[in-house]
Design an enzyme around this catalytic site. Structure first.
Site, PDB file in Angstrom:
ATOM      1  N   LYS A   1      40.979  49.779  33.245  1.00 12.68           N
ATOM      2  CA  LYS A   1      40.035  49.244  32.245  1.00 12.68           C
ATOM      3  C   LYS A   1      39.073  50.337  31.791  1.00 12.68           C
ATOM      4  CE  LYS A   1      41.651  45.103  32.015  1.00 12.68           C
ATOM      5  NZ  LYS A   1      42.429  44.710  30.837  1.00 12.68           N
TER       6      LYS A   1
ATOM      7  N   TYR B   1      43.445  49.026  39.186  1.00 12.08           N
ATOM      8  CA  TYR B   1      43.268  48.058  38.098  1.00 12.08           C
ATOM      9  C   TYR B   1      41.965  48.329  37.345  1.00 12.08           C
ATOM     10  CZ  TYR B   1      41.227  43.940  35.999  1.00 12.08           C
ATOM     11  OH  TYR B   1      40.563  43.118  35.130  1.00 12.08           O
TER      12      TYR B   1
ATOM     13  N   ASP C   1      34.994  44.112  47.579  1.00 10.02           N
ATOM     14  CA  ASP C   1      34.127  43.136  46.901  1.00 10.02           C
ATOM     15  C   ASP C   1      32.702  43.670  46.771  1.00 10.02           C
ATOM     16  OD1 ASP C   1      35.912  41.169  46.333  1.00 10.02           O
ATOM     17  OD2 ASP C   1      35.304  39.805  47.943  1.00 10.02           O
TER      18      ASP C   1
ATOM     19  N   SER D   1      36.504  44.277  31.507  1.00  9.74           N
ATOM     20  CA  SER D   1      36.063  43.512  32.675  1.00  9.74           C
ATOM     21  C   SER D   1      34.752  44.069  33.197  1.00  9.74           C
ATOM     22  CB  SER D   1      37.135  43.624  33.759  1.00  9.74           C
ATOM     23  OG  SER D   1      36.624  43.200  34.999  1.00  9.74           O
TER      24      SER D   1
ATOM     25  N   TYR E   1      34.515  40.839  30.530  1.00 10.00           N
ATOM     26  CA  TYR E   1      34.433  39.490  31.090  1.00 10.00           C
ATOM     27  C   TYR E   1      33.833  39.534  32.487  1.00 10.00           C
ATOM     28  CZ  TYR E   1      38.488  39.046  27.903  1.00 10.00           C
ATOM     29  OH  TYR E   1      39.353  39.104  26.854  1.00 10.00           O
ATOM     30  N   PHE E   2      33.045  38.526  32.804  1.00  9.73           N
ATOM     31  CA  PHE E   2      32.631  38.336  34.190  1.00  9.73           C
ATOM     32  C   PHE E   2      33.725  37.493  34.857  1.00  9.73           C
ATOM     33  CE2 PHE E   2      28.745  40.726  34.806  1.00  9.73           C
ATOM     34  CZ  PHE E   2      28.741  41.352  33.575  1.00  9.73           C
TER      35      PHE E   2
ATOM     36  N   ASN F   1      53.888  37.198  33.568  1.00  2.56           N
ATOM     37  CA  ASN F   1      52.968  36.413  34.393  1.00  2.56           C
ATOM     38  C   ASN F   1      52.560  35.125  33.673  1.00  2.56           C
ATOM     39  OD1 ASN F   1      51.378  35.919  36.656  1.00  2.56           O
ATOM     40  ND2 ASN F   1      49.588  36.947  35.784  1.00  2.56           N
TER      41      ASN F   1
ATOM     42  N   TYR G   1      46.529  33.291  30.732  1.00  4.93           N
ATOM     43  CA  TYR G   1      45.415  32.365  30.982  1.00  4.93           C
ATOM     44  C   TYR G   1      44.357  32.438  29.869  1.00  4.93           C
ATOM     45  CZ  TYR G   1      41.245  30.567  33.445  1.00  4.93           C
ATOM     46  OH  TYR G   1      40.098  29.905  33.805  1.00  4.93           O
TER      47      TYR G   1
ATOM     48  N   ASP H   1      58.037  43.482  25.387  1.00  9.27           N
ATOM     49  CA  ASP H   1      57.278  44.236  26.374  1.00  9.27           C
ATOM     50  C   ASP H   1      56.609  45.399  25.641  1.00  9.27           C
ATOM     51  OD1 ASP H   1      56.508  46.060  28.436  1.00  9.27           O
ATOM     52  OD2 ASP H   1      57.893  45.011  29.781  1.00  9.27           O
TER      53      ASP H   1
ATOM     54  N   ASN I   1      44.556  34.950  44.260  1.00  8.17           N
ATOM     55  CA  ASN I   1      43.539  35.899  44.729  1.00  8.17           C
ATOM     56  C   ASN I   1      42.139  35.409  44.394  1.00  8.17           C
ATOM     57  OD1 ASN I   1      45.359  38.059  45.495  1.00  8.17           O
ATOM     58  ND2 ASN I   1      45.785  38.246  43.302  1.00  8.17           N
ATOM     59  N   ASN I   2      42.042  34.700  43.292  1.00  9.87           N
ATOM     60  CA  ASN I   2      40.719  34.345  42.780  1.00  9.87           C
ATOM     61  C   ASN I   2      40.204  33.045  43.387  1.00  9.87           C
ATOM     62  OD1 ASN I   2      42.101  35.759  39.963  1.00  9.87           O
ATOM     63  ND2 ASN I   2      40.237  36.577  40.825  1.00  9.87           N
TER      64      ASN I   2
HETATM   65  C1  UD1 Z   1      38.294  39.836  40.735  1.00  2.49           C
HETATM   66  C2  UD1 Z   1      38.442  41.297  40.660  1.00  2.49           C
HETATM   67  C3  UD1 Z   1      37.975  41.783  39.324  1.00  2.49           C
HETATM   68  C4  UD1 Z   1      38.843  41.139  38.255  1.00  2.49           C
HETATM   69  C5  UD1 Z   1      38.799  39.639  38.386  1.00  2.49           C
HETATM   70  C6  UD1 Z   1      39.903  39.102  37.502  1.00  2.49           C
HETATM   71  C7  UD1 Z   1      38.256  42.036  42.983  1.00  2.49           C
HETATM   72  C8  UD1 Z   1      37.494  42.850  43.945  1.00  2.49           C
HETATM   73  N1  UD1 Z   1      37.746  41.934  41.740  1.00  2.49           N
HETATM   74  O1  UD1 Z   1      36.903  39.518  40.613  1.00  2.49           O
HETATM   75  O2  UD1 Z   1      38.071  43.165  39.221  1.00  2.49           O
HETATM   76  O3  UD1 Z   1      38.405  41.526  36.982  1.00  2.49           O
HETATM   77  O4  UD1 Z   1      39.061  39.224  39.716  1.00  2.49           O
HETATM   78  O5  UD1 Z   1      40.060  37.761  37.700  1.00  2.49           O
HETATM   79  O6  UD1 Z   1      39.271  41.492  43.320  1.00  2.49           O
HETATM   80  N2  UD1 Z   1      36.353  34.577  47.318  1.00  2.49           N
HETATM   81  C9  UD1 Z   1      36.406  33.920  48.522  1.00  2.49           C
HETATM   82  N3  UD1 Z   1      37.611  33.406  48.915  1.00  2.49           N
HETATM   83  C10 UD1 Z   1      38.749  33.503  48.165  1.00  2.49           C
HETATM   84  C11 UD1 Z   1      38.684  34.182  46.928  1.00  2.49           C
HETATM   85  C12 UD1 Z   1      37.479  34.712  46.531  1.00  2.49           C
HETATM   86  O7  UD1 Z   1      35.406  33.813  49.237  1.00  2.49           O
HETATM   87  O8  UD1 Z   1      39.804  33.030  48.595  1.00  2.49           O
HETATM   88  C13 UD1 Z   1      35.062  35.125  46.848  1.00  2.49           C
HETATM   89  C14 UD1 Z   1      35.097  36.620  46.630  1.00  2.49           C
HETATM   90  O9  UD1 Z   1      34.768  37.322  47.787  1.00  2.49           O
HETATM   91  C15 UD1 Z   1      34.034  36.774  45.524  1.00  2.49           C
HETATM   92  C16 UD1 Z   1      34.145  35.463  44.738  1.00  2.49           C
HETATM   93  O10 UD1 Z   1      34.798  34.542  45.608  1.00  2.49           O
HETATM   94  O11 UD1 Z   1      32.756  36.848  46.083  1.00  2.49           O
HETATM   95  C17 UD1 Z   1      34.969  35.598  43.473  1.00  2.49           C
HETATM   96  O12 UD1 Z   1      36.203  36.192  43.779  1.00  2.49           O
HETATM   97  P1  UD1 Z   1      37.389  36.326  42.720  1.00  2.49           P
HETATM   98  O13 UD1 Z   1      37.611  35.025  42.060  1.00  2.49           O
HETATM   99  O14 UD1 Z   1      38.544  36.970  43.408  1.00  2.49           O
HETATM  100  O15 UD1 Z   1      36.789  37.286  41.609  1.00  2.49           O
HETATM  101  P2  UD1 Z   1      36.163  38.768  41.754  1.00  2.49           P
HETATM  102  O16 UD1 Z   1      36.464  39.375  43.047  1.00  2.49           O
HETATM  103  O17 UD1 Z   1      34.727  38.677  41.379  1.00  2.49           O
END
Ligand code: UD1
Length: 345
Positions: free
Chosen positions: A156, A152, A301, A127, A180-181, A37, A13, A60, A201-202
């Protein structure tokens, strides 16, 4: 002669967006990726945007011999940008050894190769997770490193320590770690973007998949945080802005402008946004109504984290420029593009 930059994880990405910016700056790019990935087709997207196809080696980095083989094949590498790593927090809790093996061994092999093949510089993907739950926001680069809350995150932190120890023992080498944020969005061409496998996940990929009807509903993880609207706050940075910072960091290293052998910069916008604010911005930017519900907090979180960007702005002469609505629109355009491609293939 054009500088030659080795980009590990260059079909991923952030890697792919950075390769585009490097090519636009007329640098020569060699990508190493094991495609664990990402997909080879990303190279078509890069070529479509820039008119140039980067060199690509499916290797790899855990394989030391194969990694050295790339340095033998391209003897003129000037610097490395090291993105290749596993990055899913939850998965790292389930499979910690995979994370330690992959993320640390890959780094060690690259540092060994830098020594053996006399490559002087590296930019490393770090990160904001290294700050854990920060004592105060915005977070500056000298904020304390807290105990990582996932394997993870720990990889870092350990990676940063490995690089510092190695630099203490190596002359004429320099490394910039970029913390990165929350990178989001896609290239404005919609030819490259984030390609999450399985359930994202994100936050932003989950939002775009929900709007596209692939997910029924976005779960908002907690509305009882100590923040103005109760949802958690993050610093969402456009991936193209982020990619541009890598080009700046590479130039700083190649031109010998770094102030120390190991430097660290926060890459964010400096502005914290809550989950509800992101949802509202997405709806406004795209005209899509988002289905969401509030559920419990997600384990691990943090409440709020956003960057103090002054050091990066001043020292690098770089600033995140794109606003949240433009960025979320780019994520949506990319989501639609993937769906239409899938529909026709
Ligand atoms: C996550 C990782 C971080 C990593 C980054 C890489 C965790 C705890 N942290 O950051 O270490 O460097 O991804 O991309 O996983 N949220 C929802 N619903 C969702 C998904 C997320 O409410 O379905 C909220 C989360 O609670 C958070 C915000 O959205 O408050 C951002 O979440 P996310 O995009 O997963 O990033 P981080 O958790 O900040």
């Amino acid at each position: 002669m054009k500088p030659v930059i080795l980009v590990t994880g260059g079909t991923g990405y952030i890697g792919s967006h950075t390769v585009v910016e490097l090519l636009e700056e007329k640098m020569e790019v060699v990508i190493i990726d094991n495609l664990s990935n990402s997909e080879r087709e990303v190279l078509d997207g890069i070529a479509g945007i820039t008119g140039t196809r980067p060199h690509f080696e499916e290797v790899d980095l855990r394989d030391r011999k194969a990694t050295y083989g790339v340095f033998e094949k391209y003897p003129r590498i000037d610097a490395i940008i090291h993105f290749a790593a596993f990055k899913a927090v939850g998965e790292s809790v389930e499979k910690p050894l995979d994370y330690y093996e992959n993320n640390l061994l890959s780094l060690i092999h690259l540092l060994e190769a830098m020594h053996k093949y006399r490559v002087g510089h590296m930019v490393f993907s770090s990160s904001c997770t290294v700050y854990g739950e920060p004592d105060s926001v915005p977070v500056t680069e000298d904020a304390p490193i807290k105990k990582a809350n996932s394997p993870y995150g720990n990889t870092k932190q350990i990676s940063e320590e490995i690089m510092q120890d190695w630099l203490n023992a190596s002359r004429d080498k320099s490394i910039i770690a970029l913390r990165y944020f929350n990178p989001i969005g896609a290239h404005p061409s919609a030819l490259i973007g984030e390609l999450p496998t399985g359930i994202p996940n994100n936050l932003v990929p989950f939002i775009t998949q929900t709007a596209a009807g692939i997910r029924d509903c976005l779960n908002v993880f907690g509305d009882d945080y100590n923040t103005p609207d109760g949802s958690a706050i993050r610093d969402y940075i456009n991936v193209v802005d982020l990619a541009r910072a890598h080009v700046v960091a590479i130039r700083r290293l190649l031109e010998g402008n770094q102030k120390a052998a190991f430097e660290v910069f926060n890459l964010g916008t400096g502005k914290g946004l809550s989950v509800f604010e992101v949802i509202a911005a997405f709806e406004k930017a795209t005209g899509q109504k988002l289905n969401y519900r509030i559920v419990d907090r997600r384990e691990g979180d943090v409440e709020q984290v956003y960057a103090d960007t002054r050091y990066a702005n001043q020292e690098l002469g770089w600033k995140a420029e794109k606003g949240i609505e433009e960025t979320l629109r780019s994520a949506w355009e990319w989501e639609k593009q993937i769906r239409s491609k899938k529909a026709t293939s």
